[in-house]
Motif scaffolding. Sequence first.
Motif, PDB file in Angstrom:
ATOM      1  N   UNK A 296       0.815  -1.230   0.000  1.00 25.84           N
ATOM      2  CA  UNK A 296       0.000   0.000   0.000  1.00 25.84           C
ATOM      3  C   UNK A 296       0.846   1.277   0.000  1.00 25.84           C
ATOM      4  N   UNK A 297       1.925   1.282   0.766  1.00 27.36           N
ATOM      5  CA  UNK A 297       2.798   2.456   0.800  1.00 27.36           C
ATOM      6  C   UNK A 297       3.464   2.656  -0.554  1.00 27.36           C
ATOM      7  N   UNK A 298       3.907   1.579  -1.172  1.00 31.25           N
ATOM      8  CA  UNK A 298       4.542   1.670  -2.481  1.00 31.25           C
ATOM      9  C   UNK A 298       3.555   2.220  -3.511  1.00 31.25           C
ATOM     10  N   UNK A 299       2.322   1.715  -3.503  1.00 28.55           N
ATOM     11  CA  UNK A 299       1.312   2.189  -4.452  1.00 28.55           C
ATOM     12  C   UNK A 299       1.044   3.674  -4.232  1.00 28.55           C
ATOM     13  N   UNK A 300       0.807   4.071  -2.981  1.00 25.95           N
ATOM     14  CA  UNK A 300       0.492   5.483  -2.689  1.00 25.95           C
ATOM     15  C   UNK A 300       1.658   6.414  -2.991  1.00 25.95           C
ATOM     16  N   UNK A 301       2.875   5.949  -2.763  1.00 28.73           N
ATOM     17  CA  UNK A 301       4.047   6.808  -2.944  1.00 28.73           C
ATOM     18  C   UNK A 301       4.549   6.840  -4.383  1.00 28.73           C
ATOM     19  N   UNK A 302       4.554   5.690  -5.027  1.00 27.40           N
ATOM     20  CA  UNK A 302       5.266   5.594  -6.302  1.00 27.40           C
ATOM     21  C   UNK A 302       4.397   5.374  -7.540  1.00 27.40           C
ATOM     22  N   UNK A 303       3.181   4.842  -7.399  1.00 28.85           N
ATOM     23  CA  UNK A 303       2.460   4.468  -8.615  1.00 28.85           C
ATOM     24  C   UNK A 303       2.209   5.662  -9.534  1.00 28.85           C
ATOM     25  N   UNK A 304       1.688   6.757  -9.001  1.00 30.07           N
ATOM     26  CA  UNK A 304       1.385   7.899  -9.874  1.00 30.07           C
ATOM     27  C   UNK A 304       2.613   8.422 -10.608  1.00 30.07           C
ATOM     28  N   UNK A 305       3.714   8.761  -9.919  1.00 30.46           N
ATOM     29  CA  UNK A 305       4.845   9.299 -10.676  1.00 30.46           C
ATOM     30  C   UNK A 305       5.441   8.279 -11.657  1.00 30.46           C
ATOM     31  N   UNK A 306       5.457   6.992 -11.271  1.00 29.88           N
ATOM     32  CA  UNK A 306       5.967   5.977 -12.198  1.00 29.88           C
ATOM     33  C   UNK A 306       5.051   5.844 -13.410  1.00 29.88           C
ATOM     34  N   UNK A 307       3.762   5.799 -13.148  1.00 31.31           N
ATOM     35  CA  UNK A 307       2.782   5.627 -14.216  1.00 31.31           C
ATOM     36  C   UNK A 307       2.852   6.797 -15.201  1.00 31.31           C
ATOM     37  N   UNK A 308       2.883   8.015 -14.672  1.00 35.23           N
ATOM     38  CA  UNK A 308       2.949   9.176 -15.553  1.00 35.23           C
ATOM     39  C   UNK A 308       4.226   9.161 -16.385  1.00 35.23           C
ATOM     40  N   UNK A 309       5.344   8.868 -15.743  1.00 36.80           N
ATOM     41  CA  UNK A 309       6.628   8.831 -16.437  1.00 36.80           C
ATOM     42  C   UNK A 309       6.610   7.759 -17.537  1.00 36.80           C
ATOM     43  N   UNK A 310       6.096   6.589 -17.221  1.00 31.98           N
ATOM     44  CA  UNK A 310       6.044   5.488 -18.188  1.00 31.98           C
ATOM     45  C   UNK A 310       5.091   5.809 -19.339  1.00 31.98           C
ATOM     46  N   UNK A 311       3.927   6.366 -19.031  1.00 30.57           N
ATOM     47  CA  UNK A 311       2.956   6.703 -20.084  1.00 30.57           C
ATOM     48  C   UNK A 311       3.534   7.752 -21.033  1.00 30.57           C
ATOM     49  N   UNK A 312       4.194   8.754 -20.483  1.00 19.44           N
ATOM     50  CA  UNK A 312       4.775   9.808 -21.327  1.00 19.44           C
ATOM     51  C   UNK A 312       5.895   9.249 -22.205  1.00 19.44           C
ATOM     52  N   UNK A 313       6.618   8.271 -21.691  1.00 18.69           N
ATOM     53  CA  UNK A 313       7.734   7.709 -22.452  1.00 18.69           C
ATOM     54  C   UNK A 313       7.286   6.653 -23.465  1.00 18.69           C
ATOM     55  N   UNK A 314       6.328   5.813 -23.091  1.00 18.44           N
ATOM     56  CA  UNK A 314       5.973   4.668 -23.926  1.00 18.44           C
ATOM     57  C   UNK A 314       4.715   4.838 -24.776  1.00 18.44           C
ATOM     58  N   UNK A 315       3.782   5.670 -24.348  1.00 17.70           N
ATOM     59  CA  UNK A 315       2.536   5.795 -25.108  1.00 17.70           C
ATOM     60  C   UNK A 315       2.615   7.002 -26.037  1.00 17.70           C
ATOM     61  N   UNK A 316       3.217   6.763 -27.187  1.00 13.15           N
ATOM     62  CA  UNK A 316       3.309   7.794 -28.218  1.00 13.15           C
ATOM     63  C   UNK A 316       2.155   7.562 -29.185  1.00 13.15           C
ATOM     64  N   UNK A 317       1.196   8.469 -29.213  1.00 19.58           N
ATOM     65  CA  UNK A 317       0.014   8.248 -30.045  1.00 19.58           C
ATOM     66  C   UNK A 317       0.335   7.873 -31.494  1.00 19.58           C
ATOM     67  N   UNK A 318       1.207   8.619 -32.149  1.00 19.12           N
ATOM     68  CA  UNK A 318       1.459   8.341 -33.564  1.00 19.12           C
ATOM     69  C   UNK A 318       2.096   6.959 -33.755  1.00 19.12           C
TER      70      UNK A 318
END
Length: 180
Positions: free
Chosen positions: A148-170
């Motif tokens: 729970x601590x890992x999810x609350x502390x790290x999931x959002x910043x990791x998820x945002x960073x990963x989405x910005x890096x890996x999910x390129x629409x084109x």
Amino acid sequence: MKVIFCIFALFCTTQTLGFESCEECLETIPLIGTWIHEGADDIASWLEENYCPTVEDEECAMHVNEMYPTMLEMIAEEFIILNSVRICNHVHACDLKETDPILKEMTCQDCDRILGDVRDMLTDRDQVQEMEHWLERHFCTEEIPHCPRFVRTHFYPMHEMAMRHFLHPHDNCVRLGYCQ
């Protein structure tokens, strides 16, 4: 599920959705979730190299490799793959006649815009909080007391960073065959 509702709202407000048929929608939506499943380990490795050095958590790399691939696969399964019929029904790709104006050939520009909007929505703080709550209820167990601590502390910043890096629409539109 607030995330699913927002996906529905996004698609409903996009009048040029562009699916030619229900079948096309039902084939396309799960592909995104499948690609996430296939790339979960690579995404975790990338986060270990690029996210963990930015935080003061000596166990970050271990936790990322131990938990993040499974968390990501569960999120993709729950919020994308298992809801493809519901998403396609909601956007009227499966309950309208083929002659309806919303059902048309999707252009590269349509795809780029839609996937860009989806990426922005999936990194919205409120949406990611819904994912975090879901993970705490469905992923975290007593056997993983730090979860729970890992999810609350790290999931959002990791998820945002990963989405910005890996999910390129084109790039994803090329992969889907809507762009060259």
